[in-house]
Structure formats: structure tokens, C-alpha cells
Scaffold this active site. Structure first.
Site, short mmCIF file in Angstrom:
data_model
loop_
_atom_site.label_atom_id
_atom_site.label_comp_id
_atom_site.label_asym_id
_atom_site.label_seq_id
_atom_site.Cartn_x
_atom_site.Cartn_y
_atom_site.Cartn_z
CG ASP A 269 -3.80 25.24 12.59
OD1 ASP A 269 -3.40 25.48 11.45
OD2 ASP A 269 -3.15 25.52 13.62
CD GLU B 93 -1.62 22.18 9.04
OE1 GLU B 93 -0.75 22.71 8.36
OE2 GLU B 93 -1.96 22.62 10.16
#
Ligand code: GLC
Length: 472
Positions: free
Chosen positions: A181, A243
Site C-alpha cells: 500500500d 501501489e
């Protein structure tokens, strides 16, 4: 590598399948629906966060990295899920949220020096608007996202050790790797200097406020690869998909340790052949792309590209070389929802997160209770009705998942009529007409797959349609 050309199915656990009637999806529910994924032919599933969390950011605010939130089940349920997935040849990826914890994580109270503090805020901005600093007891802590998500200090060796322990914990339990993330926020300028004014465009959509700044100190610090090496150390040969919210020209430091980065240039490209081509060209000029066109942050194919283009979008997503991420619901052409009465996400992303629709009943087969967000349109869009219909979106997606294994290596972008995106994968040609009118097709050849019957007539490609052909 198993993930090289894999289709990885994104499960948003809250919205996939409820097993206990509380209206919220859970791990037992996912286990019950694994046959759908095996039937679809995907190689792996990625679970958005399942950890204990006060849910200010729906699980991206982690309060305990080594547990399962009771709403989703238990660690035993996780073990069962991994075993059941393995029996079907499916791997399980978790979501690693390394840059921040929940403000309710015990670390925040017990080890304040694991976080980033300042006597005065600087000009850094939170991704959700406003300052990235909030005050507590006369000091200011950094939160790149919501105030309930204080940023960890990855220059503190204790933070690294704690995170390595977390990473190993889930790998030992059978995870195949992680989607990582917000990893461009891992390290910031060590002196916490202001972001200078912007001198060029960021390269991906950002807020108007953010666009005024260069965003060079608040993220993406030069020593990022060293920190990523510590993540890699703990994960071994598990797959790491980052990400990285940066244009692909800035991926290199991340790809020293991560296997792939999401190609956000393509996700954000408007549905128009020239723009799509530019994005594909940019993101394939070096290896490293993982493809994604929809997720829990940006919405679904039908809504993002228009119902008339959603099948072509699935065609593009699943025919580019490299791992592709398919967001739950996109295989049946589920649209974004209206949100619900209760606002769960203050940044307005509830509408991308409505429950999966398995059958035409009012609760879509998702729950026996009241769904946490209302179902969108189970009567008209559901798995059951589409499964045996060869013309359904679900059948098309399943065919694409099978067919992509036959596509040749590499990618050659082809010149084509205005409004037509075309590329060759070995013996196969993919062509998509992004316009509302017929267009000359770059290929005749034998039709292997069409987004709708009669999409290719002779050398004409119909409006809003796509085709895969073989031969010239
Ligand atoms: C990522 C997640 C998003 C979350 C944010 C902060 O972008 O996909 O849902 O809000 O990180 O963790």
C-alpha cells in the site's frame, strides 16, 4: 514466476460474501465462494486489509498487524482459507500497509518515536485534503492520509524490525506475497522540508492543492530502495506488487526490490485510443507494469469507461503482457453504487465498494441479513444469470482469462485508424474501437474473441467494440 502473466482477483472482504448474517463479508464467506474464482480461472486473490482496525479507512488503518478483525473472522479462518485456496490452485496475497498504522495501534501510545513528529507543521498535504499534520499534546504528527493514520518512521530500526516480523508472520501462514500500500510514502525528506512549488505536472491526477506543489519532499525519498530491501529480506521470493503512485518514469528505485508496480497512467487514461496508446507505450517501455483499471479507490469499469466500453476495457486489461488485477464485480459488469445512508468513507469511496451480486435476490446472495451498503442491481446483474450465458460479460471475462495464456510474448503497438487501439501479441492481434462509429480494422484474420457478436465485419470494427484475431 507464477505471477508473470497471472490474473489476480481483488477481493474487498467487506463486500464479497457474508457468512454469518451481519451484513458484512468475511473470510468464511470468501472460502465459500472460492469455486467461483477457480471456475473463472484466475491464479490468485488479493485481500484488501483483514486486520483489526477501527475502520476509519476501512482497514487501511491497522491496529494489529498480526490478527484478523473479528468482523472478518479469526486467524483460524485465514488458515482455512489459504488451505482451501491451495486445494484449488489459488494463491492468497495480503495487503501490506507499511507507511502508517491506525492511531489506535498500541505502538502509537507506547512508542511515539516510531512515528514522525514536528514542533510546527510544514506545508505537506494529506492525500484526502488539508494539512498532513495534526497536533497532539503540543506536538504535530504526520499523517499522509487521514488523521487517524499516523505515518511510521521507516528510518527507525525498531519500526523495520517490527514490520519484518509482521511480514514473516503471514508468509509463514501461507501468504504468497503482498500488494504493498501507498509505498511511495514510505520515506520522506529526513529534514521534513517543505514541498517546493511545482515546476512541472506531477504526471498522475492529484488534488488542485497538491498540484501546486512539487511533492518531492513529502514522499519518494532517494533512500527508499534501502528500506524496500528490508521488506524484501522478510518476504523472500514472495511476490511484491507496489501501489507506487508515481508515473512509470519514476518506478526504477521501487523495482529494485518490488516485482511490479501498478500502471496508474493507464488506469487514469480516458477511454480514447490515442491516450490509451500513450499510456501503454509509457508503461511498457521498461518492464515492471502490473495492470489495473479499477479498484476500491477509483471505481469500476462500467462507471469509469461507460457501460458501452466496459467489455473492451476488460479486453485491454486482460490482454496486456504482465500480471493483471481484476476487481471483484467487474467480471459481471457491476456498476458503482450510490453510496448508502451512512457515510463510511469520508473521501467518498463508498460507491466503489458495494457488495458482490451472486444471484437475483434482493440481497444478491451476499448476505442473509442487511448489507452494510445496499446492493446496486442484483436483479439485472448477477453471477448466476451470467454463468451459463455465452454472451454475458462473465463468459467474456472467463474466455479472456483462458485465452491470455495463449498470447505470445511481448507487445507490439500497431498503427491503426483514428480511434482504434491495436497491438500484436505473437500471432494474435487485439483491436479496440473506442469511438461511437464504425472504424476500419487493422486486421482481418480469424476472429478468436469479440466483445459482442459481429464486432468485426470484414475489415470494419463496430462502434465501442473490441476483437482478438489470429493471422492477418
Ligand atoms: C491506498 C489504499 C486506499 C487507502 C490509502 C491509505 O491508496 O488503496 O484505500 O485509503 O492507501 O492507506
Amino acid at each position: 514466476m507464477w505471477w508473470q502473466d497471472a490474473v489476480i482477483y481483488q477481493i474487498y472482504p467487506r463486500s464479497f460474501q457474508d457468512s454469518d448474517g451481519d451484513g458484512i463479508g468475511d473470510l468464511r464467506g470468501i472460502e465459500r465462494r472460492l469455486d467461483h474464482l477457480a471456475w473463472l480461472g484466475v491464479e490468485a486473490l488479493w485481500l484488501s486489509p483483514i486486520y483489526p482496525s477501527p475502520m476509519y479507512d476501512m482497514g487501511y488503518d491497522v491496529a494489529d498487524y498480526k490478527g484478523v478483525d473479528p468482523v472478518f473472522g479469526t486467524l483460524d479462518d485465514f488458515d482455512r482459507l489459504v488451505a482451501a485456496a491451495r486445494e484449488r490452485g489459488l494463491r492468497v496475497l495480503l495487503d501490506l500497509v507499511p507507511c502508517h498504522t491506525s492511531i489506535e495501534h498500541p505502538w502509537f501510545g507506547e512508542n511515539p518515536d516510531w512515528y514522525i513528529w514536528r514542533d510546527e507543521p510544514n506545508n505537506w498535504l494529506s492525500a484526502f485534503g488539508g494539512s498532513a499534520w495534526s497536533s497532539l499534546n503540543g506536538h504535530w504528527y504526520l499523517h499522509s492520509f487521514y488523521p487517524e493514520q499516523p505515518d511510521l518512521d521507516w528510518r527507525n530500526p525498531d519500526v523495520i524490525a517490527a514490520m519484518q516480523d509482521v511480514l514473516a508472520f503471514w508468509m509463514d501462514r501461507g501468504a504468497a506475497g503482498y500488494r504493498v500500500d501507498a509505498i511511495d510514502r514510505l520515506l520522506k525528506d529526513p529534514e521534513l522540508r517543505d514541498d517546493p512549488p511545482a515546476s512541472e505536472a506531477f504526471g498522475l491526477p492529484v488534488s488542485d492543492e497538491e498540484a501546486k506543489l512539487a511533492l518531492t519532499n513529502s514522499r519518494n525519498a532517494p533512500d527508499t530502495p534501502a528500506a524496500l530491501a528490508r521488506i524484501r529480506e522478510a518476504v523472500g521470493d514472495g511476490v511484491l506488487i507496489g501501489e507506487v503512485y508515481l508515473p512509470s518514469a519514476k518506478w526504477q528505485p521501487y523495482l529494485e526490490q518490488l516485482d511490479r508496480a501498478f500502471a496508474f497512467e493507464l488506469l487514469h487514461a480516458p477511454w480514447e485510443a490515442a491516450g490509451l496508446r500513450r499510456a501503454i507505450e509509457a508503461t511498457t517501455s521498461r518492464p515492471g507494469a502490473a495492470w489495473v483499471l479499477s479498484n476500491h479507490d477509483f471505481g469500476r469499469l462500467v462507471t469509469r469507461f461507460g457501460a458501452e466500453n466496459a467489455r473492451s476495457a476488460a479486453l485491454v486489461l486482460l490482454t496486456l503482457p504482465g500480471p493483471a488485477f481484476l476487481y471483484q464485480g467487474d467480471e459481471i459488469g457491476l456498476a458503482d453504487g450510490p453510496g448508502g445512508e451512512h457515510v463510511y468513507d469520508r473521501a467518498g469511496r463508498d460507491r466503489f465498494r458495494h457488495p458482490m451480486q451472486w444471484d437475483p435476490s434482493p440481497t444478491g446472495g451476499f448476505t442473509t441479513g442487511e448489507a452494510w451498503l445496499p446492493l446496486v442491481d442484483p436483479q439485472s446483474t448477477n453471477v448466476e444469470a451470467q454463468r451459463d450465458d455465452p454472451r454475458s460479460t462473465l463468459s467474456l471475462v472467463r474466455d479472456l482469462v483462458t485465452l491470455r495464456k495463449l498470447l505470445g510474448d511481448g507487445l507490439e503497438l500497431l498503427d491503426a485508424a483514428q480511434g482504434v487501439l491495436a497491438y500484436r501479441r505473437g500471432d494474435h492481434t487485439v483491436a479496440v474501437n473506442t469511438t461511437a462509429e464504425d472504424r476500419p480494422a487493422p486486421t482481418g484474420g480469424h476472429v478468436v474473441l469479440e466483445t459482442r457478436p459481429g464486432a468485426l465485419r470484414g475489415r470494419t470494427l463496430g462502434a465501442h467494440s473490441g476483437v482478438i484475431t489470429m493471422g492477418l
